[in-house]
Motif scaffolding. Structure first.
Motif, mmCIF file in Angstrom:
data_model
loop_
_atom_site.group_PDB
_atom_site.id
_atom_site.type_symbol
_atom_site.label_atom_id
_atom_site.label_comp_id
_atom_site.label_asym_id
_atom_site.label_seq_id
_atom_site.Cartn_x
_atom_site.Cartn_y
_atom_site.Cartn_z
ATOM 1 N N TYR A 94 0.854 -1.204 0.000
ATOM 2 C CA TYR A 94 0.000 0.000 0.000
ATOM 3 C C TYR A 94 0.879 1.238 0.000
ATOM 4 O O TYR A 94 1.839 1.336 0.756
ATOM 5 C CB TYR A 94 -0.920 0.011 1.233
ATOM 6 C CG TYR A 94 -1.873 1.178 1.223
ATOM 7 C CD1 TYR A 94 -2.964 1.192 0.356
ATOM 8 C CD2 TYR A 94 -1.655 2.290 2.050
ATOM 9 C CE1 TYR A 94 -3.828 2.272 0.310
ATOM 10 C CE2 TYR A 94 -2.526 3.368 2.017
ATOM 11 C CZ TYR A 94 -3.606 3.364 1.136
ATOM 12 O OH TYR A 94 -4.442 4.434 1.091
ATOM 13 N N ASP A 95 0.560 2.192 -0.863
ATOM 14 C CA ASP A 95 1.316 3.448 -0.950
ATOM 15 C C ASP A 95 0.297 4.587 -0.927
ATOM 16 O O ASP A 95 -0.401 4.825 -1.917
ATOM 17 C CB ASP A 95 2.119 3.437 -2.264
ATOM 18 C CG ASP A 95 2.871 4.740 -2.489
ATOM 19 O OD1 ASP A 95 2.671 5.696 -1.695
ATOM 20 O OD2 ASP A 95 3.636 4.815 -3.465
ATOM 21 N N ALA A 96 0.229 5.270 0.231
ATOM 22 C CA ALA A 96 -0.804 6.304 0.423
ATOM 23 C C ALA A 96 -0.711 7.403 -0.624
ATOM 24 O O ALA A 96 -1.737 8.013 -0.989
ATOM 25 C CB ALA A 96 -0.682 6.882 1.826
ATOM 26 N N SER A 97 0.497 7.643 -1.151
ATOM 27 C CA SER A 97 0.634 8.740 -2.120
ATOM 28 C C SER A 97 -0.080 8.411 -3.445
ATOM 29 O O SER A 97 -0.300 9.282 -4.273
ATOM 30 C CB SER A 97 2.125 9.025 -2.392
ATOM 31 O OG SER A 97 2.683 7.973 -3.141
ATOM 32 N N GLU A 98 -0.444 7.162 -3.637
ATOM 33 C CA GLU A 98 -1.149 6.753 -4.871
ATOM 34 C C GLU A 98 -2.655 6.584 -4.637
ATOM 35 O O GLU A 98 -3.369 6.107 -5.534
ATOM 36 C CB GLU A 98 -0.586 5.419 -5.371
ATOM 37 C CG GLU A 98 0.903 5.410 -5.614
ATOM 38 C CD GLU A 98 1.259 5.305 -7.082
ATOM 39 O OE1 GLU A 98 0.503 4.666 -7.827
ATOM 40 O OE2 GLU A 98 2.286 5.886 -7.470
ATOM 41 N N ALA A 99 -3.125 6.964 -3.444
ATOM 42 C CA ALA A 99 -4.527 6.685 -3.097
ATOM 43 C C ALA A 99 -5.515 7.426 -4.004
ATOM 44 O O ALA A 99 -6.675 7.020 -4.132
ATOM 45 C CB ALA A 99 -4.787 7.024 -1.636
ATOM 46 N N GLY A 100 -5.067 8.478 -4.649
ATOM 47 C CA GLY A 100 -5.958 9.232 -5.543
ATOM 48 C C GLY A 100 -6.190 8.541 -6.884
ATOM 49 O O GLY A 100 -7.106 8.898 -7.627
#
Ligand SMILES: Cc1cc2nc3c(=O)[nH]c(=O)nc-3n(C[C@H](O)[C@H](O)[C@H](O)COP(=O)(O)O)c2cc1C
Length: 379
Positions: free
Chosen positions: A263-269
């Motif tokens: 999981y990579d929060a910076s890619e959540a969009g």
């Protein structure tokens, strides 16, 4: 439910695509459909027919002031080479075509079978697929097809932005992403032409930025991998379909196949919602559903069945041994095949998109798509 039927004979008046269930409110760019039709006519190794025809689409029903109405759409690709009524019967069935079987099944003429079995039908499917590419683009999706192998010559895809790859492909005589392979490919097609032979190969299609959850694990006939395989296998001359690693997965242990999850929060969009994979061996599909990674489909095309140096056959009237009929034909239609597979994949993915987010209007689909992403982000 988004549906497609096609009609038309190879040398008849027109090819038609009848599309039902397409959402209202999409302004159609017919130049983009014509662009795909022109690409379908291109590529190294094509026969004389492609020079006669300059395919363009005409939209006969289902629009008002250039935008879709939600009512059935009819797309027409008129044959400039209309001569069906003047064409003679064929007596010597060509191996690899439906000539013999179709004449027996329908208790009729070979001509009546070959005119419809011909890959000219794919002009209608490309027009329909090119229209749905415009729908997919509204949801940030791009569909991109290219050639990866001609007979024994591999043309491995390069990495890069979609624009860079598109430039590479469009500059290649066989629509590959490997300029180093193109000279050998052209030479092999020239050699086959000289020898009166034909060639096939492998094409690959990627669909970028699909949302999670197109298709369903819940029922066999809703699994998107199965639906893609059926749609692609139905293309003339396609004899194999792979998703992701495909047959190669059978030759590896599980540790070298399955795509580990992080999981990579910076890619959540992004549509993949931040769930990242180091590899995409599954080709974007697990349990028949899109998993946020690009969809990757490969298809194997057999060599063209009509050979200038014809194969053994019989005369259907006399049952005597004769060589098969020869009509103006492609030596290699692999580049065109990549365009067809691209657009058939686009249509199938659009069907799954309409299934998930509804097909009445584009505005409603967008609202449902956005609310699904919002809910899924909280999951
Ligand atoms: C783009 C494309 C172009 C084709 N052009 C020809 C052709 O010029 N001559 C020919 O004999 N077959 C051609 N084919 C293949 C036949 O349409 C196909 O082999 C035939 O209809 C039998 O169907 P099947 O191969 O799926 O069993 C072409 C196929 C494609 C996809």
């Amino acid at each position: 439910m988004l549906r497609l039927l096609t009609a038309g004979e190879s040398h008849g008046k027109t090819l038609l695509a009848l599309i039902d269930g397409f959402p209202a409110g999409l302004t159609i760019d017919t130049a983009r459909i014509d662009h795909e039709l022109a690409r379908r006519q291109g590529g190294y190794g094509r026969g004389g027919r492609q020079k006669l025809e300059t395919d363009t689409v005409e939209i006969l029903t289902g629009t008002w002031q250039g935008a879709t109405l939600g009512s059935p759409l009819t797309l027409a690709v008129v044959n400039r080479d209309y001569k069906l009524e003047r064409l003679k019967e064929v007596e010597r069935p060509r191996p690899g075509h439906g000539d013999l079987t179709g004449a027996i099944k329908y208790l009729g003429s070979i001509r009546g079978v070959l005119e419809r079995a011909s890959a000219r039908e794919t002009a209608a499917r490309v027009a329909a697929g090119a229209l749905t590419q415009q729908l997919l683009a509204e949801f940030g999706m791009t569909v991109f097809g290219y050639v990866v192998q001609l007979e024994q010559i591999a043309a491995p895809p390069r990495s890069g932005s979609i624009d860079e790859l598109r430039r590479l492909r469009d500059a290649s005589p066989m629509y590959t992403l490997d300029p180093d392979a193109d000279a050998a490919i052209v030479a092999r097609v020239d050699q086959a032409t000289e020898q009166g032979d034909t060639l096939g190969g492998i094409v690959e299609v990627q669909v970028h930025s699909p949302p999670f959850g197109l298709g369903s694990h819940a029922q066999w006939d809703r699994k998107l991998d199965g639906l893609l395989a059926q749609a692609v296998m139905s293309i003339q001359a396609i004899k194999g379909v792979e998703i992701g690693l495909g047959f190669e997965a059978a030759r590896r242990p599980g540790s070298k196949v399955h795509d580990e999850i992080a999981y990579d929060a910076s890619e959540a969009g992004q549509p993949a919602l931040g769930y990242v994979r180091g590899t995409n061996n599954a080709g974007g599909l697990e349990a028949g559903m899109t998993n946020g990674q690009p969809i990757v489909v490969r298809a194997a095309m057999k060599p063209i069945s009509t050979l200038r140096r014809p194969l053994a056959s019989i005369n259907l009237a006399t049952k005597e041994a004769e060589t098969a009929a020869y009509e103006r034909s492609d030596v290699c239609a692999l580049a065109a095949c990549s365009v067809i597979v691209e657009n058939v994949v686009a249509f199938t993915v659009a069907q799954a998109l309409v299934d998930k987010f509804g097909g009445d209007s584009l505005t409603e689909m967008r609202a449902r798509y956005d609310s699904f992403l919002e809910l899924a982000r909280k999951r």
